[in-house]
Write a protein that holds these residues in place. Structure first.
Motif, PDB file in Angstrom:
ATOM      1  N   UNK A  40      -8.365  -0.974  -6.152  1.00 26.73           N
ATOM      2  CA  UNK A  40      -7.875  -1.830  -6.107  1.00 26.73           C
ATOM      3  C   UNK A  40      -6.622  -2.690  -6.120  1.00 26.73           C
ATOM      4  N   UNK A  41      -5.815  -2.184  -6.052  1.00 30.27           N
ATOM      5  CA  UNK A  41      -4.922  -2.704  -5.808  1.00 30.27           C
ATOM      6  C   UNK A  41      -3.249  -2.961  -4.792  1.00 30.27           C
ATOM      7  N   UNK A  42      -4.573  -1.655  -3.560  1.00 24.56           N
ATOM      8  CA  UNK A  42      -3.499  -1.570  -2.450  1.00 24.56           C
ATOM      9  C   UNK A  42      -3.710  -2.477  -1.535  1.00 24.56           C
ATOM     10  N   UNK A  43      -2.745  -3.318  -1.085  1.00 20.37           N
ATOM     11  CA  UNK A  43      -3.236  -4.569   0.159  1.00 20.37           C
ATOM     12  C   UNK A  43      -3.014  -5.873  -0.983  1.00 20.37           C
ATOM     13  N   UNK A  44      -2.949  -6.025  -2.076  1.00 15.34           N
ATOM     14  CA  UNK A  44      -3.480  -6.645  -2.775  1.00 15.34           C
ATOM     15  C   UNK A  44      -2.750  -8.290  -2.985  1.00 15.34           C
ATOM     16  N   UNK A  45      -1.418  -7.754  -2.388  1.00 19.71           N
ATOM     17  CA  UNK A  45      -0.741  -9.323  -2.724  1.00 19.71           C
ATOM     18  C   UNK A  45      -0.082  -8.907  -1.150  1.00 19.71           C
ATOM     19  N   UNK A  46      -0.884  -8.489   0.186  1.00 21.69           N
ATOM     20  CA  UNK A  46      -0.554  -8.911   1.265  1.00 21.69           C
ATOM     21  C   UNK A  46      -0.481 -10.504   1.924  1.00 21.69           C
ATOM     22  N   UNK A  47      -1.519 -11.495   1.050  1.00 17.20           N
ATOM     23  CA  UNK A  47      -1.468 -12.413   1.483  1.00 17.20           C
ATOM     24  C   UNK A  47      -0.021 -13.501   1.039  1.00 17.20           C
ATOM     25  N   UNK A  48       0.488 -12.252   0.804  1.00 20.27           N
ATOM     26  CA  UNK A  48       2.394 -13.600   0.565  1.00 20.27           C
ATOM     27  C   UNK A  48       3.288 -13.153   1.269  1.00 20.27           C
ATOM     28  N   UNK A  49       3.427 -14.738   1.253  1.00 20.86           N
ATOM     29  CA  UNK A  49       4.413 -14.930   2.807  1.00 20.86           C
ATOM     30  C   UNK A  49       5.830 -13.326   2.356  1.00 20.86           C
ATOM     31  N   UNK A  50       6.124 -13.441   0.760  1.00 19.38           N
ATOM     32  CA  UNK A  50       7.200 -12.666   0.791  1.00 19.38           C
ATOM     33  C   UNK A  50       7.167 -11.112   0.875  1.00 19.38           C
ATOM     34  N   UNK A  51       5.354 -10.495   1.614  1.00 14.33           N
ATOM     35  CA  UNK A  51       4.934  -8.998   1.174  1.00 14.33           C
ATOM     36  C   UNK A  51       5.897  -8.390   2.234  1.00 14.33           C
ATOM     37  N   UNK A  90       8.916  -9.374   3.710  1.00 15.38           N
ATOM     38  CA  UNK A  90      10.676  -8.575   3.126  1.00 15.38           C
ATOM     39  C   UNK A  90      10.186  -8.002   1.515  1.00 15.38           C
ATOM     40  N   UNK A  91       9.669  -7.949   1.347  1.00 16.38           N
ATOM     41  CA  UNK A  91       9.678  -6.369   0.225  1.00 16.38           C
ATOM     42  C   UNK A  91       9.308  -5.567   0.340  1.00 16.38           C
ATOM     43  N   UNK A  92       8.243  -5.276   1.660  1.00 14.11           N
ATOM     44  CA  UNK A  92       8.685  -3.701   2.023  1.00 14.11           C
ATOM     45  C   UNK A  92       9.478  -3.912   3.006  1.00 14.11           C
ATOM     46  N   UNK A  93      10.301  -4.731   3.895  1.00 13.93           N
ATOM     47  CA  UNK A  93      11.153  -4.703   4.149  1.00 13.93           C
ATOM     48  C   UNK A  93      12.735  -3.708   3.576  1.00 13.93           C
ATOM     49  N   UNK A  94      12.894  -4.335   2.198  1.00 17.83           N
ATOM     50  CA  UNK A  94      13.581  -3.784   1.097  1.00 17.83           C
ATOM     51  C   UNK A  94      13.204  -3.110   0.491  1.00 17.83           C
ATOM     52  N   UNK A  95      11.924  -2.260  -0.180  1.00 18.61           N
ATOM     53  CA  UNK A  95      11.551  -1.018  -0.638  1.00 18.61           C
ATOM     54  C   UNK A  95      11.907   0.037   0.427  1.00 18.61           C
ATOM     55  N   UNK A  96      11.800   0.166   1.207  1.00 23.17           N
ATOM     56  CA  UNK A  96      12.032   0.909   2.841  1.00 23.17           C
ATOM     57  C   UNK A  96      13.742   1.194   2.939  1.00 23.17           C
ATOM     58  N   UNK A  97      14.114  -0.028   2.963  1.00 25.50           N
ATOM     59  CA  UNK A  97      15.807   0.561   2.940  1.00 25.50           C
ATOM     60  C   UNK A  97      16.193   0.475   1.732  1.00 25.50           C
ATOM     61  N   UNK A  98      15.873   0.427   1.103  1.00 27.21           N
ATOM     62  CA  UNK A  98      16.572   1.128  -0.595  1.00 27.21           C
ATOM     63  C   UNK A  98      16.013   2.861  -0.896  1.00 27.21           C
ATOM     64  N   UNK A  99      14.899   2.742   0.000  1.00 28.78           N
ATOM     65  CA  UNK A  99      14.611   3.901   0.039  1.00 28.78           C
ATOM     66  C   UNK A  99      15.190   5.233   1.132  1.00 28.78           C
ATOM     67  N   UNK A 100      15.651   4.343   2.012  1.00 27.40           N
ATOM     68  CA  UNK A 100      16.331   5.052   3.232  1.00 27.40           C
ATOM     69  C   UNK A 100      17.958   5.503   2.548  1.00 27.40           C
TER      70      UNK A 100
END
Length: 79
Positions: A46-57, A59-69
């Motif tokens: 019920x949580x996966x993808x629940x925020x994908x419609x937000x325009x900032x989504x 950028x959040x994914x990109x920043x998370x990937x950047x931090x993990x790397x």
């Protein structure tokens, strides 16, 4: 506080307690609509993808990937 008001409050509490007891006696029956997921459900579904419609989504994914790397050891370093 008047007697009538106390009697009304006690009556309300008794009705609410009876409803709670009914729900506790039948754990698979939740009141509709319930904010809780159905029993035995995977909450993550019920949580996966629940925020994908937000325009900032994105950028959040990109920043998370950047931090993990950035947390990975460099190729020339031993783990």
């Amino acid at each position: 506080m008047t007697i009538e008001l106390l009697e009304e409050r006690v009556s309300t509490l008794e009705r609410e307690l009876a409803e709670v007891k009914r729900l506790v006696a039948s754990p698979n029956r939740l009141p509709e609509p319930s904010p809780l997921p159905p029993p035995n459900s995977n909450w993550l579904d019920s949580v996966v993808g629940s925020m994908s419609e937000f325009p900032e989504f994105a950028e959040v994914i990109r920043l998370g990937r950047e931090w993990r790397m950035s947390q990975r050891p460099a190729d020339d370093e031993e783990p």
